[in-house]
Structure formats: C-alpha cells, structure tokens
Scaffold this motif. Sequence first.
Motif, PDB file in Angstrom:
ATOM      1  N   LEU A   1      -2.399   5.128   4.382  1.00 19.32           N
ATOM      2  CA  LEU A   1      -1.929   3.831   3.921  1.00 19.32           C
ATOM      3  C   LEU A   1      -1.159   4.029   2.624  1.00 19.32           C
TER       4      LEU A   1
ATOM      5  N   ILE B   1       0.258   2.870  -0.739  1.00 20.31           N
ATOM      6  CA  ILE B   1      -0.151   1.849  -1.706  1.00 20.31           C
ATOM      7  C   ILE B   1       0.829   1.764  -2.868  1.00 20.31           C
TER       8      ILE B   1
ATOM      9  N   ASP C   1       2.763  -0.199   2.518  1.00 26.64           N
ATOM     10  CA  ASP C   1       1.829  -0.943   3.369  1.00 26.64           C
ATOM     11  C   ASP C   1       1.062  -2.029   2.622  1.00 26.64           C
ATOM     12  N   ALA C   2       0.678  -1.744   1.381  1.00 26.85           N
ATOM     13  CA  ALA C   2      -0.202  -2.651   0.646  1.00 26.85           C
ATOM     14  C   ALA C   2       0.004  -2.497  -0.848  1.00 26.85           C
TER      15      ALA C   2
ATOM     16  N   LYS D   1       3.191  -7.300   3.329  1.00 30.23           N
ATOM     17  CA  LYS D   1       2.276  -6.329   2.738  1.00 30.23           C
ATOM     18  C   LYS D   1       0.874  -6.922   2.605  1.00 30.23           C
ATOM     19  N   HIS D   2      -0.133  -6.072   2.734  1.00 29.37           N
ATOM     20  CA  HIS D   2      -1.501  -6.465   2.424  1.00 29.37           C
ATOM     21  C   HIS D   2      -1.657  -6.501   0.906  1.00 29.37           C
TER      22      HIS D   2
ATOM     23  N   LYS E   1      -1.251 -11.459   7.041  1.00 27.88           N
ATOM     24  CA  LYS E   1      -1.695 -10.267   6.327  1.00 27.88           C
ATOM     25  C   LYS E   1      -3.007 -10.541   5.588  1.00 27.88           C
ATOM     26  N   ASN E   2      -3.635  -9.480   5.125  1.00 31.48           N
ATOM     27  CA  ASN E   2      -4.918  -9.604   4.429  1.00 31.48           C
ATOM     28  C   ASN E   2      -4.711  -9.734   2.924  1.00 31.48           C
TER      29      ASN E   2
ATOM     30  N   PHE F   1     -11.142  -2.411   0.768  1.00 26.76           N
ATOM     31  CA  PHE F   1      -9.795  -2.938   0.962  1.00 26.76           C
ATOM     32  C   PHE F   1      -8.976  -2.060   1.901  1.00 26.76           C
ATOM     33  N   VAL F   2      -9.066  -0.764   1.727  1.00 31.01           N
ATOM     34  CA  VAL F   2      -8.351   0.158   2.609  1.00 31.01           C
ATOM     35  C   VAL F   2      -8.805  -0.031   4.053  1.00 31.01           C
TER      36      VAL F   2
ATOM     37  N   CYS G   1      -7.303  -3.200   5.452  1.00 33.07           N
ATOM     38  CA  CYS G   1      -5.896  -2.991   5.816  1.00 33.07           C
ATOM     39  C   CYS G   1      -5.761  -2.226   7.131  1.00 33.07           C
TER      40      CYS G   1
ATOM     41  N   THR H   1     -12.715  -8.548   4.672  1.00 32.34           N
ATOM     42  CA  THR H   1     -12.997  -8.561   3.242  1.00 32.34           C
ATOM     43  C   THR H   1     -14.217  -9.417   2.911  1.00 32.34           C
TER      44      THR H   1
END
Length: 354
Positions: free
Chosen positions: A5, A7, A68-69, A91-92, A118-119, A314-315, A318, A324
Amino acid sequence: MSKKLKIGVIGTGSISDSHLRSYQNNENADIYAICDFNEERAKAKAAAFQAEKTYTNHLDLLKDAELDAVSICTWNNTHAEIAIDALNAGKHVLVEKPLTTSVEKALKVEEAVKRSGKNLQVGFVRRYASNTKIIKNFIDHGELGEIYFAKATCIRRLGNPGGWFADKERSGGGPLIDIGVHVIDILWYLMGCPKVKSISGNTYSKLGNRSNIENLSFYKAADYDPSKNNVEDMANAMIRFENGASMLVDVSFTLHAKKDEIAVKLFGTKGGAEIEPELSIISEKHNTILNITPQVDNLSFDFVKGFQNEIDHFVNVCLGEKETLSPVQHGVEMMKILCGIYESSEKGKEIYFN
C-alpha cells in the motif's frame, strides 16, 4: 501481498513521526510521499523515512495515481478540506483527531466518505490501545453490567504548547479539542457510543499560557510564540445521554494544580473500571469488593504501541481485511460533543440535542 500500500503523509509536525514510524514497521505499507508547505521540512522528512516523492501542495500529491492512502497530520482547521480532497481523488484517509473544527465541516466529510466509497479512519488512537481492547472485551461480555456513569480528567498544570495549538483559528480550541477529545472519546466508545441528550459546559481563560513560569519545562510547538494565545486554559462539562447515562469531564492546558493528572473511569451496575492511569477492574463477589489488576504487559496507555496498532488497523482496512474502529460517523458525533461544550459555555446554559 504482491503490492504494498503506497502511503502519503500530509503535514510533517511532531505527530507525523508516530504515523511514519508505524508505517515503516508495517510490512504491507510503503511510505511513498511526504507533503508539507515547507519544502525543506518535507524533504528532510522524506530523507529520514526513505519516501520516494515530496510535495508542497496536497492537491499535487493527490493527483499521483500511484498513491493509495494518506495520513493527514496538519492543523485541525485544514483536516476537513484535505480529507474531502483525498476522498474525491479516490484515496483512503486516516485523519488525525479531531476530525475537524465544526459540525458543519464534519458532516461534509461524512458526505464525501459516502460519495467516494473509500475508507476514512479518525485518529482516535486510544481506541486501538491494548488496555482499551482488554476492558472492551470485559464490557462486551457483560462484566460491568449497565454502564451509567463515566468520568474523565486530563489536567496539565503547565502545558500550553503554544504555536498553532494556541491559535483558535487553526486549532479550533485549546485543551478540550486537543487532549480532551481523547479521554471523552474513549469513554464514549466504551459506553457503547450512546446518543447525546444534553451538555452543560464551562471554559475558562484566566491564566493565559503562563510563559513567565521558570524552572519547569514542557512541550512547545515548533512555532511557539509566548505572546500569542487565544484558546481556553481549561474546560469542564456534564454530558447526558438519551439512555440515562452521564459523563463528567475536566481538562486543562494550565491550572493551579499540584501535579499533572489523568484519570479515566467507568462505573456500571456489576462493576467498574479504571483505564487510566492504570487498568484496573472493580468487582463484587460473595459480598466482598475486589480490586482486580489484570496481569498484562502494560497497564497504561502505551503511546508507541497504540499508534502502531492504529496504523496496522488502518492498513488492513485499506486492504479490505478489517473495518475501522473509528469511522467518520463517530468523528461527527465527537464534534457535536466538543462544539456543544463550547456552545454551552458561550451561552451560559445547558444545550439540548434533537
């Protein structure tokens, strides 16, 4: 997994190190980019954590298709705007607490989450602590019975960090929104997130930042200026919930207190619990009161491990492996509580919620 992922961390203030170190320790995360309006600071942080790219504008970062996030570690008053931009860019998002500085902005973030698919995880780090997980398990199994009262104290006798923390426009407030949010949230979470009925709050600005004090050190923000401070010294509140439960809170940046103090407590029909300063469970067996000390590695909040657990979670969120523990809806409700305390203090009367 074959692809890590990617970041991006937006904002390089002191809290960003906790995010970056935790991502660095996660085998499924790659610290891809650092963003800060101060280019020199962004490059220094990128070099320290081997980030591939740096940006000085978060919109440029969000255009990067590889990303990604993001973790948002900026001033409180920028949280909503950046979170919405990130969600709109697909994006997360992990956004530091508080979610933002007003209920109106919080609701806009919630709308963006729903629209984007998205989260978004709010940085209520104490929810991810080991002592929280332990007591939550006891509560979920009915060991405390019906929780009807909670009390949180987070007192600093001298601890106004100054800088943006002391600037209401950027921070949204003082100790209530900075440190109070942590203890209020963890109790509200453990109480089952009941709906708020009313709030009676008080804030005081009597002592200022006490920059005159000598011989006692405390944390100071990078942009600390002793001449600037327009946030409250301390706040207290009584929060009533629709289920009949209540919560008492008192927090301060500065107060004529003998020592710093943190105490986070829950009281139920079958037992009680203290989460801070150390985890303890109070019970009653065979007509005898018992104070129970769990045999665990750390009875108190472990800051480093708490952040690692939060980032790891969090990872996994995603990656679609978990949900969460601190969704945007909870961030919105917490803003209602915080803003309700400020509103009650300003109006000098109890605030009622529909």
